[in-house]
Design a protein around this motif. Sequence first.
Motif, mmCIF file in Angstrom:
data_model
loop_
_atom_site.group_PDB
_atom_site.id
_atom_site.type_symbol
_atom_site.label_atom_id
_atom_site.label_comp_id
_atom_site.label_asym_id
_atom_site.label_seq_id
_atom_site.Cartn_x
_atom_site.Cartn_y
_atom_site.Cartn_z
ATOM 1 N N GLY A 173 5.691 -10.991 2.627
ATOM 2 C CA GLY A 173 6.278 -12.204 2.117
ATOM 3 C C GLY A 173 7.195 -12.725 2.953
ATOM 4 N N PRO A 205 13.405 -2.444 -4.218
ATOM 5 C CA PRO A 205 12.820 -1.957 -5.582
ATOM 6 C C PRO A 205 14.064 -1.866 -6.490
ATOM 7 C CG PRO A 205 11.922 -0.626 -3.982
ATOM 8 C CD PRO A 205 13.020 -1.508 -3.194
ATOM 9 N N LEU A 248 17.871 2.797 -3.463
ATOM 10 C CA LEU A 248 17.414 2.111 -2.356
ATOM 11 C C LEU A 248 18.498 1.026 -1.974
ATOM 12 C CD1 LEU A 248 13.563 2.219 -3.037
ATOM 13 C CD2 LEU A 248 14.943 3.313 -1.154
HETATM 14 C C1 LIG Z 1 9.021 -5.320 -4.584
HETATM 15 S S1 LIG Z 1 7.953 -4.902 -3.154
HETATM 16 C C2 LIG Z 1 8.472 -5.831 -2.051
HETATM 17 C C3 LIG Z 1 7.389 -6.633 -1.612
HETATM 18 C C4 LIG Z 1 7.463 -7.687 -0.392
HETATM 19 N N1 LIG Z 1 8.645 -8.453 -0.414
HETATM 20 C C5 LIG Z 1 6.292 -8.573 -0.334
HETATM 21 O O1 LIG Z 1 6.307 -9.849 -0.011
HETATM 22 O O2 LIG Z 1 5.063 -7.846 -0.327
HETATM 23 C C6 LIG Z 1 9.021 -3.310 -2.954
HETATM 24 C C7 LIG Z 1 8.505 -2.414 -1.723
HETATM 25 O O3 LIG Z 1 9.588 -1.440 -1.428
HETATM 26 C C8 LIG Z 1 8.510 -0.471 -0.890
HETATM 27 N N2 LIG Z 1 9.380 0.962 -0.924
HETATM 28 C C9 LIG Z 1 9.682 1.658 -2.050
HETATM 29 N N3 LIG Z 1 10.470 2.875 -1.934
HETATM 30 C C10 LIG Z 1 10.553 2.886 -0.460
HETATM 31 C C11 LIG Z 1 11.075 3.384 0.482
HETATM 32 N N4 LIG Z 1 11.689 4.744 0.194
HETATM 33 N N5 LIG Z 1 11.100 3.401 1.889
HETATM 34 C C12 LIG Z 1 10.627 2.162 2.390
HETATM 35 N N6 LIG Z 1 9.964 1.347 1.400
HETATM 36 C C13 LIG Z 1 9.946 1.513 0.096
HETATM 37 C C14 LIG Z 1 7.504 -0.262 -1.701
HETATM 38 O O4 LIG Z 1 6.168 0.307 -1.113
HETATM 39 C C15 LIG Z 1 7.084 -1.811 -2.062
HETATM 40 O O5 LIG Z 1 6.248 -2.298 -1.046
#
Ligand SMILES: C[S@@+](CC[C@H](N)C(=O)[O-])C[C@H]1O[C@@H](n2cnc3c(N)ncnc32)[C@H](O)[C@@H]1O
Length: 381
Positions: free
Chosen positions: A15, A73, A93
């Motif tokens: 996004g 997240p 995070l």
């Molecule tokens: C709220 S979503 C963000 C979506 C993004 N802004 C979009 O437009 O698609 C949070 C993202 O953080 C990733 N995530 C969670 N824990 C993570 C980690 N330890 N390292 C890298 N990515 C992580 C998830 O897989 C998820 O895609």
Amino acid sequence: MERLTSVELFAGIGGFRIAADENGLNTIWANDIDHTAVTVYRNNFGENSIVEGDIHDYIDSIPDHDFLTGGFPCQPFSKAGKKQGIADYRGTLFEVIVQILAKKNPRYFLLENVNSLLFMDNGTHFRTILSALSKLDYKIEWRVFNAASFGLPQHRERVVIVGSKDVDSSDSYFLSPEDEANLAEGVVDIVSRFERWNAIETSSGKFKTWGMANKGLFVSADVLEKQYLPPVKLSSVLEDAPDPSFDFTEDTIERIKSSQYVNRYFNGVQILYNQSGGARMGYSIFGVDGIAPTLTASTSRHYERYQVGNRFRRLTNVEYARIQGFPDQHCDATTPYNQYKLYGNAVPPKMVSYAMKKLINKEYRRIEKQTYDMFDYLEVI
Ligand SMILES: C[S@@+](CC[C@H](N)C(=O)[O-])C[C@H]1O[C@@H](n2cnc3c(N)ncnc32)[C@H](O)[C@@H]1O
């Protein structure tokens, strides 16, 4: 003019990447842990556009950049030390973002999260975030935006938090003269004078829909929602003839008979039928004359039911793309089933593109001014 470089954390399906491309930023590094999201990202932006894995393993390999973006997240912070209204964010995070900002010191950052962050645990989480970011020597500003304000048929409120190295000014990126006119008496005066801001760490309570923070101080006020792009109804983004597999089963149609017809609007969402008498007694059914409720990663297949003409059905994956403002085929690299979750988690590109534009425009004006100043100097000598 040299393009600003950007890094996209927690990139999902990109996004922020779409917004960065739209604003002429050069995204040089991105990361996500989710294999399906990474597959979709690569399919759109190139095989080497994103690194798959846990961000903790890559903190030292992120290249220098001008602009950091991320929809991190939302994890609970620990209650230790909460007496001062500041919680412990170590091990989360959000801490990774703080570490990367401290190490790389980009000129700008742009973060996005659920708007409930502002009032969760009586403001403790957001206070902790503000305190940590403002210790890194950034001027911070936040504002709640609704996807519906950006020509998208969805009620989706998110807080966008931006930071810049413009630490000696209290200029706002997001407040317009119209907002200022709507602020409670005296607030504009407070905004323009640092010495009247409150200390973040000793403050208490929830945060309002707009605010700025700098050097350990903050100011916050409620602003009215604004329409940045003309409103759009859900009916205008629907597919013409979706596959019958999106229709309700006979059993579902039977259950709707015990729902109560209400036809009222809440947050712009048209509610045609309300569930009556408990979860197994009928369903809530939405109409398409208003906007969609917030798309999420989990509700899509089981709880969202719409009446479209004389059909009762759920939304298609392509409609999810349109409601979030992505191209129809954006998630084609994965199954329709997976697409709901990816779109539900994503940030609407139009919303963050607006915020990005506000920062970038000021940056380019600054560079232009420097160039003009240099020419002035050359003419003099
Ligand atoms: C709220 S979503 C963000 C979506 C993004 N802004 C979009 O437009 O698609 C949070 C993202 O953080 C990733 N995530 C969670 N824990 C993570 C980690 N330890 N390292 C890298 N990515 C992580 C998830 O897989 C998820 O895609």
